[in-house]
Design a protein around this motif. Sequence first.
Motif, mmCIF file in Angstrom:
data_model
loop_
_atom_site.group_PDB
_atom_site.id
_atom_site.type_symbol
_atom_site.label_atom_id
_atom_site.label_comp_id
_atom_site.label_asym_id
_atom_site.label_seq_id
_atom_site.Cartn_x
_atom_site.Cartn_y
_atom_site.Cartn_z
ATOM 1 N N TYR A 1 52.583 36.673 21.665
ATOM 2 C CA TYR A 1 51.463 35.726 21.626
ATOM 3 C C TYR A 1 50.584 35.926 20.396
ATOM 4 O O TYR A 1 49.845 35.021 20.005
ATOM 5 N N SER B 1 53.883 30.068 29.268
ATOM 6 C CA SER B 1 53.109 31.219 29.737
ATOM 7 C C SER B 1 53.978 32.099 30.611
ATOM 8 O O SER B 1 54.732 31.615 31.452
ATOM 9 N N CYS C 1 46.026 31.964 33.871
ATOM 10 C CA CYS C 1 47.072 32.386 32.931
ATOM 11 C C CYS C 1 48.003 31.245 32.537
ATOM 12 O O CYS C 1 48.621 31.286 31.469
ATOM 13 N N ALA C 2 48.116 30.229 33.388
ATOM 14 C CA ALA C 2 49.027 29.119 33.086
ATOM 15 C C ALA C 2 48.475 28.173 32.036
ATOM 16 O O ALA C 2 49.220 27.358 31.495
ATOM 17 N N ASP C 3 47.215 28.273 31.717
ATOM 18 C CA ASP C 3 46.594 27.318 30.802
ATOM 19 C C ASP C 3 46.861 27.716 29.345
ATOM 20 O O ASP C 3 45.954 28.000 28.572
ATOM 21 N N TYR C 4 48.143 27.716 28.996
ATOM 22 C CA TYR C 4 48.594 28.133 27.657
ATOM 23 C C TYR C 4 49.287 26.963 26.992
ATOM 24 O O TYR C 4 50.023 26.200 27.636
ATOM 25 N N ASN C 5 49.063 26.808 25.702
ATOM 26 C CA ASN C 5 49.750 25.747 24.963
ATOM 27 C C ASN C 5 49.994 26.220 23.541
ATOM 28 O O ASN C 5 49.053 26.488 22.794
ATOM 29 N N LEU D 1 45.211 30.063 24.088
ATOM 30 C CA LEU D 1 45.539 31.251 24.848
ATOM 31 C C LEU D 1 44.413 31.506 25.846
ATOM 32 O O LEU D 1 43.257 31.696 25.446
ATOM 33 N N CYS E 1 42.893 35.981 30.879
ATOM 34 C CA CYS E 1 44.179 36.445 31.416
ATOM 35 C C CYS E 1 44.675 37.671 30.672
ATOM 36 O O CYS E 1 44.754 37.667 29.437
ATOM 37 N N TRP F 1 47.608 38.638 30.426
ATOM 38 C CA TRP F 1 48.867 38.371 29.734
ATOM 39 C C TRP F 1 48.629 38.199 28.241
ATOM 40 O O TRP F 1 49.518 38.445 27.428
ATOM 41 N N TYR F 2 47.429 37.757 27.899
ATOM 42 C CA TYR F 2 47.093 37.456 26.503
ATOM 43 C C TYR F 2 46.101 38.457 25.924
ATOM 44 O O TYR F 2 45.485 38.199 24.893
#
Length: 689
Positions: free
Chosen positions: A349, A376, A506-510, A516, A520, A522-523
């Motif tokens: 990322y 994501s 966390c799903a709100d990734y593009n 990012l 979350c 994850w990022y």
Amino acid sequence: MSWTRRLLVALSVVLAALAAALVTAPVAQAHEERPVTFPDGSGSVPTLRTGEPDLLVCKTDRADFTRRVSGFPAEVKARNLALFERCTRTGYRHLQQAVDAVDRPGMTIAVLPGLYEEEPSQPAPTGACASLKAPNSALGYQILSYEQQRQCPHNQNLVAILGKKNLQIEGTGASRLDVVIDAKYTKLNAIRADESDGIYFRNFTAQRTTFNSLYVLAGDGFVIDDVLTRWNDEYGFLTFASDHGLYKNCESYGNGDSGIYPGSASDINNGRGYDVPRYSIEITGCRSHHNMVGYSGTAGDSVYVHDNEFDHNMGGASMDSAFPGHPGLPQNHARFERNLIHDNNQNYYRHVADGTCAKPPVERGYEQGVVCPQISMPPGTGIITAGGNWNLYENNWVYGHQRAAFFLSAVPAFIRGESDWGKQTDTSHHNRYAGNHLGVDRSGASRPNRADVWWDGQGGGNCWQADAGASSPGSLPECGARRGDVSGNTDRLVGEPAKLAHLLVCADYNVQARRLPAGCDWYGARGVQRVETQLALAVAVVLALVGGVLWWRRLRGSRLAGAATLVGLAGLALDVAGSTLGLSSGPVPALALLLIGAWWTALGLALRPSRPAFAWTTLALGALTLLDAFDKAVLMIPWIPLSPAWLRGLLAVVWVLWAVVAAGRRTPPTPAAPPAPQDEPADTAGGRA
């Protein structure tokens, strides 16, 4: 479906809407294809033909060819030199020319060592091909029909194989790197085989596309044998809506989605249990590394994955039911055995954050190790199942992950575009994780995972091996010796609220928008940046303020209430501290719930004399909190459709409002007692007559 069950399902859908962001960023980047149906299953896995090839492809630079074959083993070198002499006379200079010359089923094309850029296929479309009427995908490319692919085969494909049957294409080099088919980032696909049953690919490399290197669509019978794919925006290998497939001895790396993607494999086992007559696709002897994820499959149904290695990706393997337009949903019946799944801790990322992935593909540096993740996903994870059923994960080596060995979450059907109430809870059932070697490599050396299991809690019939280490939740249903046997089975309609909130954020990734999600981990979010910590902190502040005011205004004369309030404050602080630790929190969340439950229980006892209705509500809240602690740390309660956390949260909202009213209402003053009557004083002067 009973009305009770229907009501619970409706409630679960509303609650699951917290994760509705799964519909946005991932779906916008999913593989979009024309509507296709599965093959009828009458085909078979093709076998390698070893006779002389029918057609040859080579370049004509003799000096270059001689240099390329100079280090080959003697027998391989001699064969290539002989084939080169024949090819210079009767062969083709581009693979597409040879494919176009195929005029009957069962032919073999041999491609001699060299670099094939397929120059005639490279230019952008012109004329009628430049103005085809077709819908656009979210990524911008046109979703062409099969007829349009035939009309304009190179709009999207460097090499287009359309409707050819039982065709074999093989490189003749000593290794798969001796024949390279290079799209130079000018086409979606390097090689597309569409409705071409019985196709066999062997011993070459395909690379550098804006989607995927090797694409097999709607085929009944294919083999991918000793092929390398690399450096693509999306996939290395993509097979879609196909049956009777075999990947073997393949390799893939440097891909923005997955190295190996058997999406919408033929759904031949839907409705069965663990025992099935056959699998639609087999994957064995392959290595997929340094991708976003090694293996993935939306609707990756009936795929047998064994004796492979998935390593040094962001995630080792994943399968899901999260994207609409894929036949065969929800995903079911994948089987993973004897795979090495390790050290999948890359975090690509950063290339999105620093703008590298916003450059044209040719400038991003894929060849130097850049990967641009397309969706994501949680880095540091072994196997991710986002909405799948009847999957078997047995006898794999899963180790060295900084997050978790296994990740399981549900995906409501509305996310894939299905609104039927009866389908909303149809994923994350009967996934069996048993007999795996967790936290150790094949030699037995210790290579622990940070946690062995992360599960959102939804679904029924899921089970894990008894020796699984750290997990969230802390107590898991255990697998019995026989498939289908589960000790402590649960069947919950919706996952844990904090975990759904985590998935929502966390799903709100593009990748295109360079978005990012800030909350979350994850990022890269840590400590109080994490959405779980922010929620825990907000809840702790509200409860501490309300509970403190309630004690001060109504209960400060009670020693029990005073001690309980201190215990509750300690529990709230511990809950916030535990939320910052994520999977490393161990028993901290359960201990925090234990203290908070004790606080509410004691407050309820203290309130009983003055406010009995509010007291009973407080006691019920305390009991639910203690039950939640038991559910998370000791045993997941098997007979309830919702986690105690949901009931506790809903009742806590009522309690806070009631507590504010109780603390704010003034107690009417007690009226003063009338003076006691006094005896008339005696007449000391003369008394009474």
